[in-house]
Structures are given as C-alpha cells and as structure tokens.
Design an enzyme around this catalytic site. Structure first.
Site, PDB file in Angstrom:
ATOM      1  CB  SER B  21      40.891  37.757  -2.676  1.00  0.00           C
ATOM      2  OG  SER B  21      41.644  36.965  -3.736  1.00  0.00           O
ATOM      3  CB  SER B  46      41.943  34.716  -7.100  1.00  0.00           C
ATOM      4  OG  SER B  46      41.013  35.223  -6.446  1.00  0.00           O
ATOM      5  CG  ASN B 127      37.401  35.299  -7.643  1.00  0.00           C
ATOM      6  OD1 ASN B 127      36.378  35.781  -7.859  1.00  0.00           O
ATOM      7  ND2 ASN B 127      38.721  35.725  -7.996  1.00  0.00           N
ATOM      8  CB  CYS B 130      37.066  34.255 -13.058  1.00  0.00           C
ATOM      9  SG  CYS B 130      36.779  32.871 -12.196  1.00  0.00           S
ATOM     10  CB  SER B 195      35.240  44.663  -7.795  1.00  0.00           C
ATOM     11  OG  SER B 195      35.881  43.739  -8.695  1.00  0.00           O
ATOM     12  N   GLY B 220      36.044  50.076  -3.336  1.00  0.00           N
ATOM     13  CA  GLY B 220      36.129  51.319  -2.389  1.00  0.00           C
ATOM     14  C   GLY B 220      34.931  51.762  -2.047  1.00  0.00           C
TER      15      GLY B 220
END
Ligand SMILES: Cc1cc2nc3c(=O)[nH]c(=O)nc-3n(C[C@H](O)[C@H](O)[C@H](O)COP(=O)(O)OP(=O)(O)OC[C@H]3O[C@@H](n4cnc5c(N)ncnc54)[C@H](O)[C@@H]3O)c2cc1C
Ligand SMILES: Cc1cc2nc3c(=O)[nH]c(=O)nc-3n(C[C@H](O)[C@H](O)[C@H](O)COP(=O)(O)OP(=O)(O)OC[C@H]3O[C@@H](n4cnc5c(N)ncnc54)[C@H](O)[C@@H]3O)c2cc1C
Ligand SMILES: Cc1cc2nc3c(=O)[nH]c(=O)nc-3n(C[C@H](O)[C@H](O)[C@H](O)COP(=O)(O)O)c2cc1C
Ligand SMILES: Cc1cc2nc3c(=O)[nH]c(=O)nc-3n(C[C@H](O)[C@H](O)[C@H](O)COP(=O)(O)O)c2cc1C
Ligand code: FES
Ligand code: FES
Lengths: 270, 316, 316, 270
Positions: B21, B46, B127, B130, B195, B220
């Site tokens: 996403s 999202s 998600n 947030c 992340s 990453g």
C-alpha cells in the site's frame, strides 16, 4: 546516490522579467535536456523544475512565479541554500535536424536541449513562442540566437501570432523535414504539436507536467491514466508511442490527493 | 498448474508478490501497470473518509539504505478510490486489496462501509499505523493491541464477507500479541510490517529535518531483517496467512519472508530500488527455485525455516 | 582550546566521539587502541555479575545495510572488567564509561557496587536492553519506562557520585517518556539508541535463521534515521546530555546527531564499515566544519536543528 | 559483500588421517595465503579456518578435530551445505626465497602459500613439522614435494625431531639466507621461530590464533594485549614489529567471555 537530498548555495540569480528568474546552482549533478530536478526550499516545500542550462561548474533552473512556492523560491538570494535531488526522468533524444517548439516557460528545458545540440554540432531550428515578451527568459540571448525564431501572441517581440504558425512555415521553408520534433510548453500547445506532427508523420518528443511528489516513481502521484506511465520516471518527455498509451489527454489533472477534479462542463452548454 | 499460485484468506493470487500500500496505488491505471509487471495482487493507497492532500514535500526521502516517507495519508477519499478499484477490476483479473484508514476507531468501520457500498475488493486491508487522533500522545492505533482488535471487529462487522487483513507495525509492545488480538477479533490475514520508526534525517547545512513532516517511516532494504523477524513471530502466534512486507529488493529476500511463514510478499520501496522489473525477476527466481528443489508449489517452503514448524497451517 | 571538547555529566571528553558499548570493549588494550584512534571516551562491553561466554556463533552477521548481533552479553564478569578498566585508566587519560547490565533489577545495583568497589570509571552506563528474566515475555527492561526508572534509582544509590547514563532502546512505547522517567529517577545522561529490533535473516538454502540465537539487534547505517529521531525526541523531553548512537559511519551522520541534540556521538558498527579511522576522520571533519562556520565549539550546533530550540541547556 | 553469510554445498571431502580432513568448497571468495574464512555448520556454531588451497573453481580448508565443532564439521558429507564468510585478515607477503615453517595443522595455510609461490615461480623451502605422521594432511603430496623437508617428533615420517632442528640446517645449507620466514603452528613453536629469526636478523611473518567470533574487528574477542591488535583484521599473520607491540606472549589466551584464565603456576614450583 543523487536521489538523496543535498543542499547547495544559490550561486547567482538572473532576473529576466517580472516573476521570471534563473537560479544558478553548483553542478552537483548532470542532467540531460528534458530531465528535471526537485528543489527544496527548507521550511517551505519541494517541487520539480527542468534544468535549463549548465556549464562546467553550474546548472541552471529557470522558474516562473505561479503560486506560493515559486514566488518564495524567486525571493531566494545568492548564498541562500536550497535542496536539490535528481536528475529524474528521461530526456530528449539528441537528433540532428531537430525542430524545437517551446511555449513560455517550456522554453527552459529546450534551452538545455539547444545547448547540447550546439555543443555536438547538430543542426536544429528552435521556434520560441510566448504570449508576450514578458513571458520569455533569456530574451536578448534568444533574439541573437541564429537558430531561434520568436513568436508572441501580442507581437511584443518576434513575429506576432502562435508558435504553431511558425511550425507550418518551418516545414515548408526547409528542404528536408525535421528528423525529430521536440516540444515543451502548455499542454494544449503540446497536443496541437502532436496533432501536427502526426499529420506530417514526424517523430515527436514532448515534455509534459503533472503534479509530482517523490520524483522516483513511488508515490503514484504522476501516473498517467491509460498505461499508468509514471511521468517522473518514464517521462517527462514522452514519445508518440507513449502518448498513445495515455487516455487522460484533455482531462483536468489529478491534484495532490490523487483525485482528478471533475471536468468543468463547457460554458456554452445551456 | 501455476506453481507460484497462493491463496490468502480464500483469495487466489497468481503470484505471492503483492504491491504494498502507498506505492503506485492511487489510480486504476497505475495498479494495472504493476499487475502487468507480475504482481499477484495489488494494494491501493490507504484511503479514508475525506480527500487529503497529505504533507508538503519532501515527503519521500531516499537515503543510502532505504527511504523515509511522510506522505501524510494523501488520498482522494474512499468514494473516489472505489471508482479506481472498479475501473481496475474491469481491466484486470488480478485481485485488488483496498487499504483503508481512519482517524478514530469508528471511522475505520465507516470507511469500510462506504467503500463496500460502491465496490467489492478481493480483500480489505486495515492500516492501523495512522495516528489515533484521540490518543494522548497521538500514538498510532498499531501501538495498542486492544485498539487494533476493536478496529478489526468494527471493520469485520461492515465487511459484508470481504476478507479483512490487518496491517501491523513493529512499533508496538509485541507484534505477535497484536496479531493474536486481531486474529481473535476475526482478522482473516495479517500484513506485516508497515514502515518502521519513524526516523529523521537532518541537513547539516540548513540545520533542519529534511522531511516537511520532520519524521517519516523507514522502509526499504534497511528493514528487511525486522520484517523477517516480525513474520516469524506472527507465524508462530496465529494460524492466519501473512502478507510479509518490508525491505524486499532481491529474490532471496522474498524467499526469506516465505520461509519465515509468509504466504504472500509485499513490495513497496523495492520498486524504487530495482524498478518495476522486481516483480518479474522475483517470480522467475521463485519458479526456478521450486523447479530446482522439485517442488510443485510454495506450500513446502512456507514457514520451512521453523524447526519445529509452527503448529497450524497458515494458508487458505 | 580544543574546539571538539564536550562535557557529559561533568566529565570532559576531548572529542564528542565515543566508542559504543560492545565493540572492541573487552580489554584495556583494545579500548586504548580506540582511544588512540581519536575517541573522546570509550565504553566497555556491558558486564554483569557473572562471566558469560555468550551465544554460539554466528553471533554477528553483516548484511548489506548494517549488521545483526546476538553476542549474548558475553563478558568476563564485573570484577575482571574492573581490572581492565583500571589498566586502561593507568594507560590513557581518555574517560572510560563502564557499561553494566543485570538480569533482574537488583542485579544492576549489585553490579554497580561490585564494580565501583574496585575501580572508578568516568561514567557508569546502564544497559537496560537485556532481557528481564522475571518478565512474562522475557521483554527487555528497556520496554518498560518504570523499570528503567527503578534501575536508575538503584544504580544511582550505589554509584558513589559517579555519573550515570542510561542506555535506551527504541523498542518501547515512547523513548522520550522513558528518558523522562530516567531523568526523574536521577539519570545524569542518556545514551540512545541501542540496536534495533531484533531482526532475523534466514539462509534460503538451509532454511534456517543464520544467527545461532535466531534473532539479533540491528545496527549500522540502516538505523541512522531512527537514532536521529530518538535523539531529537529525547532532547525535547529532558535537559540531560545525550550520547547519540546508531548508524554513524560518515562525518555528516555525527553532525546530524549533534544538530538533533546530542552532546556526544557513539560509534559501534561504523568501526566495521569504515575502519578505526572513522574517529580521526570525523574529528577532522568536525574541526573543519567549526572553522568554516566560525564557531569555537560544538555548543552552537548542539540541538540547532530544533526551531525553536529545546527549552533547557543540555550539556554539562 | 563477502562478509555476508553464504551457504555452499561441500563439493568433496578428502580424508587424510584420522580426525584430519580437507573440505573442498565452491570458490565463492578469493583468499590470500594466511587469510581465513569462518565456517558455519547450521544449527551448530561458526568457527575460523585458514584456506589451505584453491584452484579455478574451489577453495579448500583443512580441519583437525579438536573439539565438538571440528568433530561435527568432519562428519559433514559432500552435498551438505555449510556457511562461509570471508576472507578475513591479512595474509603472508609473497617473497622469493621464503622459508616456510609449519607445525601440524599450521601447515594448512602454508600449503596455500607454497601453492602461490610456486604459481609465481618464486623459490622457497618448506619445513613441515608434526608430532607424528598422523598429524599431517596431504602427507604423500608433501613427501613428493621438492621444496618440502619433513620432520616428525616420533620419526614416523621424514627426519626425526623438531622442525626447529631443520631450521638451523636450512640456514647453514643454503648459501643465501631466506628473505622471509613464514611460520604457522602451535604458539610455542612460533615463539621459538620468532626467537631464532631475531637471532639471525631475518624478517618473519607468523600466523597466530585466538578465540574469534565476528572475524570483522568488532566483538573485541581476538584483540591482543599491548597494542590491542585485532588478530582477525590486522592478523592473523603478524610481523615482528606487530609482535613487539603485544604483551601477552606466553600467557593463557582469553576465552569466549573475554576473560583470560589465570596462568597455571609452573608445576615445578614447590
Ligand atoms: C517535470 C516538471 C518540470 C517543470 N519544470 C519547470 C520549470 O523549469 N520552470 C518552472 O517555472 N516550472 C516548472 N514546472 C512547474 C513547477 O513545478 C510548478 O510551477 C510549481 O510546482 C508551482 O508551485 P507553486 O506553489 O508556485 O504553485 P501552486 O499554486 O501550488 O500551483 C500552480 C500550478 O503548478 C502546478 N504544480 C504545483 N505543485 C506542483 C508539483 N508538486 N508538481 C508539479 N506541478 C505542480 C500545478 O499545475 C498547479 O496548478 C515543472 C513541473 C514539472 C512536473
Ligand atoms: C585464524 C584462525 C585460523 C585457523 N585455521 C584452522 C585451520 O586451518 N584448521 C583447523 O583445524 N583449525 C584452525 N583454526 C582453529 C579452529 O578454529 C579451532 O580448532 C576450532 O574452532 C575448534 O573448535 P571445537 O569446537 O572443535 O573445539 P573446542 O573444544 O571448542 O576448542 C578447542 C580449541 O580450539 C580453539 N577454539 C575454539 N573455538 C575457537 C574460536 N571460535 N576461534 C578460535 N579458536 C577457537 C581454542 O583454542 C580451544 O582451546 C584456526 C583458528 C584461527 C583463529
Ligand atoms: C511512499 C510510501 C507510502 C506508503 N503509504 C502507505 C499507506 O498509505 N498505507 C500503508 O498501509 N502503508 C504504506 N506504506 C508502507 C508500505 O506499504 C510498506 O509496508 C513499507 O514501506 C515496507 O515495505 P517496503 O520496504 O517494501 O517498502 C508506504 C510506504 C511508502 C514507501
Ligand atoms: C557487536 C555488538 C555488540 C554490542 N554489545 C552491546 C552491549 O554489550 N551493550 C550495549 O549497551 N550495547 C551493545 N551494542 C549496541 C551498540 O553499543 C550501539 O548502541 C548500537 O550498535 C548502535 O550503534 P551503531 O550503529 O554505531 O553500532 C552492541 C552492538 C554491536 C554491533
Ligand atoms: S512523482 Fe511520485 S511517482 Fe512520480
Ligand atoms: S573476532 Fe571479533 S574482533 Fe576479532
């Protein structure tokens, strides 16, 4: 990695016309004509700009004030540091007998293209158009430039009228057709160039703009409807083949949320 | 038979590779492009109840080992996203995962309902990374297993039978416990990880954080070992299929996540580091790998690094 | 005047660069070597009440973006370490930081007392990132701000005036809140961050986690943004000097931590990535930087990326 | 990055004597003579081993069973996968007219050194010592090797007696003194070689061993008292100058905790 943010001092600011300046920056990166960089004004924002020229030690970007960011950017003084990432995207092909067609600030990337073609001794004609003289950077350079033909809608410099008129002249005047048409400018102009090139069966490469955030093909912000081309990676210079894969020509562009505003209905509708 | 086919919560993916996403996920055309590149499922950016422009830029900041992002949940709003999903479904047979977020627990349920009123994605992904606007420190829901469980129940109640994946963050007391809480609340799958951090990078010359939002999530290559560990722990904790995500750039990275227990493998930042070819390249590698090991599907590899294997079967 | 001199909890460091705990920290000679390379202070390997051989190998595992370690608190025991510290002090004027750990809260106090009975290091550093053997999930003390505060008080009570730094981990609900709790309990400095995660890497051929301990802490370049953010938050939360640690390999990395609010900068994995020259190189860079900016000390840079600056002065 | 763990299948196992084998592995790395790799037996442990030979496609390590890990390693069959990291440390200098002195398994790294010297056409003499024939790998190769002189304490092969005896012979027999003495073997032997070389003012490079964990200079496990040399990075081959900076010669070695065991008082003391 050139995609990493680096800040550099502005070396020089060249004021052209009101709201139109060129910033001279240290050459920490090499851009091909048509490629762009992103410029970060610390504390403000980061936005994409084409490289408009370079020499051994500097690169230049030419900025037109159109909103809060560009206005703030044009207030920057020499010595002030701004951030730079890039170069991003793919540039124009360097082709002998190119025909360059620029509208307004679109002449900025074409300036670097003209420079490269000259450096390599490749012939070209550059049709420079604008609504009025005040929209053109490097005006006196352009006026002295042997390959340039100037057009302004209001006739304030060059020939009066659209650069598209010059197009027909250029094609008829020249014994051999151009081997590549390179255009940059407002989208309606670009679509007209594309149409004309199609008519004359000439290869084209045109520089488009969309709202951009990352410049590295991740955020999806600049993806074009149709084939989903990322303008920041596979563009901003598109070939006819790429343009054919796009279905959003003529539609309002997606904004920073990713939403495409509803097309305003033609005013004439009852 | 396609040896790479996997099933996540009853949904067949022709490849285990999933577009994560937030990456190339704003439009039908862009999702289609990733599907054509070889993804077995694609996840939308999202979306929430309202259109959001997100944070100013820089909002995505590459550095040597990955990147930081603080896009600020830019999204066109759930209705607009529903239209993109519908267009995608009309153009591609690849399953689409609709990612939704809310700023309060109730908003998650409402976002699900409003989306499902317009379109039926293959999966819903929640998600929870947030910020919870009603939390004291603006902490993300993901930090609180009970909140994640409540949101899972709320969304499940409005999901109209569409399976629900909960996307977890490492930034919580125990990702395995959070997964358990979500499983108990009815989650059909777990996506992990979002992340990491957040992190910050400062430009020493201008003496400022570079991201407009100051901090942003780390993704990453840097986070691959964290994702592998998270999937490993979740696989031992719950019998749900896992979409293992984080730091995948090389084919071996995807394989590591599968061996740790993932049924599918999300790829986000890898598209930047390796180009869209990353999907095709990893698919080819996995196909070869299965052939060389004489295996007819990924089933035998899933969770195979566990000795003894985690108790329950996790696919399907 | 030495422009790089800094003061941490009253202790003068001739350079802000500190050898992080666990790296080349087992013997006087090895600490001396790092001091000679340009470190302004050196930290010993964390030692506890008993000699420990640590985990089998692989216990240190480099990967593309840093490394994982699960050394398992190998250490010769606090008395033996005291002898090494004494030898170091006899051979070098550079301040030495003695790192201690415990498996229970009480063990921290005892380790401090037994060490200080034999030697007086410049600082004591409390490594709370070790598993709490009495916690249900074997969670490290670092995950629990109250536990960190209690340990700080216990050690302070036995520290006989030696200043105490608490070494925090990112793996907690809020590192700023944990720092606050430690400050309230009497901590004289904060070291942040310890290695992150843990993470895991799996060899796809043998289908096993590579580390003998399966999981290990993530350090090196990958975690720099996480360390910068942690230092930033701690600097805003407490008026204590910070030894900012995590992912420093290039001179600019050290500067980022200082601009985020660190008084000193720890280096561990950087010794692997860049060699022992990393100290000399960063010292030279910082000296140059100060000269170019016309500054006589690092004071003006410390926390300078905060706008407005964090309320209190944090050095000294 | 070669320091990253990679697993490889064992290609071949060469059994020399009881508890002494050579493992042939794919050449995924290039080692200089004297450099070492670490070998991971999955589920067991990881330990350092010198590279004892190579060809275009393989590298070899020669392992002597001394404890649980080496015993387990020698049970591995061809096809079984083990992990490999390296090469680590600094190797021997390749010098014409070298004198190689090896004790027991210490002849393993010297084998690669001899191979390289031969490949480059550099002259050398190799004194191979062991307590008995059963301690020597590649025995028949060694017996046929023109530059090798064999010594065993029990006289089971070669000349009876210590390799240090051969040393004096070698020095007196040769018209020109060796330009470099390269030694590997048990530490007491190495210290004797060092002493003898000092006496004859010959440059030496000797291969030492200490408990190692990381191989990359971080864990501090292999740091030598004195200058704090990391044997895994600045060694395992030390020059006289490096040896002079070390103060722990003759002391028991630090174990895996970092603690140095108390020196056992000489048995003769009352
Ligand atoms: C590849 C590319 C090259 C460009 N090269 C140049 C150049 O050489 N010189 C130049 O003056 N301008 C260039 N632009 C346009 C420039 O980025 C915008 O003018 C600028 O971002 C406007 O910001 P603003 O805040 O001043 O205006 P706003 O009021 O925010 O916006 C005015 C218009 O600018 C465009 N715009 C705003 N933000 C962005 C964004 N993040 N990405 C793309 N477009 C945006 C939108 O069309 C908007 O309608 C380029 C744009 C792109 C995509
Ligand atoms: C640079 C270097 C090169 C070596 N090259 C070879 C070689 O080519 N062939 C060979 O057979 N052996 C070699 N060794 C020694 C080999 O590493 C040990 O024999 C092996 O680790 C013993 O492990 P074990 O479990 O079998 O025995 P243990 O019972 O664990 O130990 C036996 C002895 O081996 C040594 N040892 C144990 N663990 C380690 C360790 N992690 N690091 C260093 N020494 C250790 C100790 O001195 C110990 O007393 C080398 C060692 C070093 C440091
Ligand atoms: C630019 C960007 C935007 C992202 N946006 C979202 C998002 O909107 N929702 C979400 O759940 N995850 C989002 N993520 C997280 C990714 O989906 C993924 O979990 C994370 O990046 C780790 O995977 P990667 O290392 O493959 O990128 C975003 C990541 C990036 C890099
Ligand atoms: C091999 C190794 C061993 C470590 N051992 C310890 C330790 O014993 N005590 C401690 O507080 N931190 C220990 N750490 C953490 C480091 O001190 C440091 O906080 C962390 O590695 C982040 O910094 P870096 O990225 O510069 O390595 C260790 C790190 C490594 C790499
Ligand atoms: S600007 Fe982000 S994908 Fe193009
Ligand atoms: S083995 Fe770790 S420092 Fe040498």
């Amino acid at each position: 990695m050139a995609d990493v943010m680096q800040t550099v001092p502005i070396l020089e600011v060249i004021a052209h016309q009101a709201g139109l300046k060129t910033l001279v920056l240290p050459r920490i990166l090499d851009a091909a004509p048509g490629q762009f960089v992103t410029i970060w004004v610390p504390g403000v924002d980061e936005k994409p700009f084409a490289v408009s020229g370079d020499d051994l030690e500097t690169i230049q970007i030419t900025v037109k004030a159109v909103g809060p960011f560009t206005r703030r950017l044009l207030e920057c003084r020499p010595g002030e540091r701004i951030g730079l990432r890039g170069p991003f995207g793919r540039g124009f092909t360097l082709m002998p007998d190119s025909l360059l067609i620029g509208g307004g600030i679109g002449n900025a990337p074409l300036r670097l293209l003209a420079q490269r073609l000259t450096e390599r001794g490749l012939r070209y004609t550059w049709l420079v158009g604008a609504r009025r003289a005040a929209d053109l950077p490097f005006l006196s350079d352009l006026q002295r430039h042997p390959a340039v033909r100037l057009f302004t809608d209001d006739g304030s410099v060059g020939r009066p009228g659209s650069v598209m008129a010059g197009w027909t002249d250029a094609l008829t005047a020249s014994p051999t057709p151009p081997r590549l048409v390179c255009g940059a400018g407002p989208e309606p102009m670009l679509l007209a160039v594309r149409e004309a090139a199609r008519l004359h069966r000439l290869p084209v490469e045109l520089s488009f703009e969309r709202y951009m955030k990352c410049g590295i093909g991740l955020c999806g912000q600049c993806c074009l409807d149709g084939s989903g081309l990322r303008l920041c990676v596979e563009g901003p210079i598109l070939t006819e083949e790429q343009m054919q894969s796009v279905t959003e020509w003529g539609l309002p562009h997606r904004g920073p949320s990713g939403r495409r505003p509803a097309a305003t209905p033609p005013a004439s509708r009852p | 038979m396609n040896p790479l086919a996997v099933t996540v919560a009853g949904v067949a993916f022709p490849s285990p590779l999933v577009l994560a996403s937030g990456v190339m996920g704003l439009s039908a055309s862009s999702l289609k492009r990733v599907a054509d590149a070889g993804a077995g499922a694609v996840t939308t950016k999202s979306c929430g109840l309202e259109e959001r422009k997100g944070h100013p830029c820089p909002s995505i900041l590459p550095f040597e080992h990955g990147l930081l992002n603080a896009v600020g949940l830019a999204n066109p709003g759930v209705e607009e996203m529903a239209r993109e999903i519908a267009e995608f479904q009309a153009r591609s047979p690849i399953p689409v995962i609709a990612s939704i977020f809310g700023r309060t627990e109730a908003e998650f349920g409402e976002a699900a309902a409003r989306l499902l009123a317009l379109v039926r994605p293959a999966l819903l992904e929640i998600n929870v990374s947030c910020p919870n606007v009603s939390s004291e420190f603006g902490q993300p829901f993901a930090a609180d297993a009970a909140a994640c469980a409540r949101i899972t129940s709320l969304v499940k109640a409005r999901a109209d039978g569409v399976p629900v994946a909960v996307k977890l963050s490492l930034m919580c007391p125990s990702i395995a416990q959070t997964a358990k809480a979500c499983a108990a609340a009815g989650a059909d799958a777990i996506t992990a990880i979002n992340s990491v951090g957040p992190g910050m990078l400062i430009d020493p010359h201008v003496r400022r954080p570079i991201l407009a939002n100051q901090v942003g999530g780390l993704s990453g290559g840097a986070i691959l070992p964290l994702a592998v560990r998270a999937v490993w722990e979740i696989a031992r904790a719950v019998p749900l299929p896992i979409i293992g995500t984080g730091g995948v750039t090389r084919p071996e990275d995807a394989l590591q996540l599968i061996l740790a227990g993932a049924t599918a493998v999300g790829i986000g930042t890898g598209i930047y580091t390796c180009g869209l070819e990353v999907f095709g390249r990893i698919n080819a590698f996995l196909t070869d790998w299965l052939a060389r090991e004489g295996l007819r599907s990924l089933d035998a590899l899933r969770g195979a690094a566990h000795h003894p294997p985690p108790a329950e079967a996790r696919h399907g």
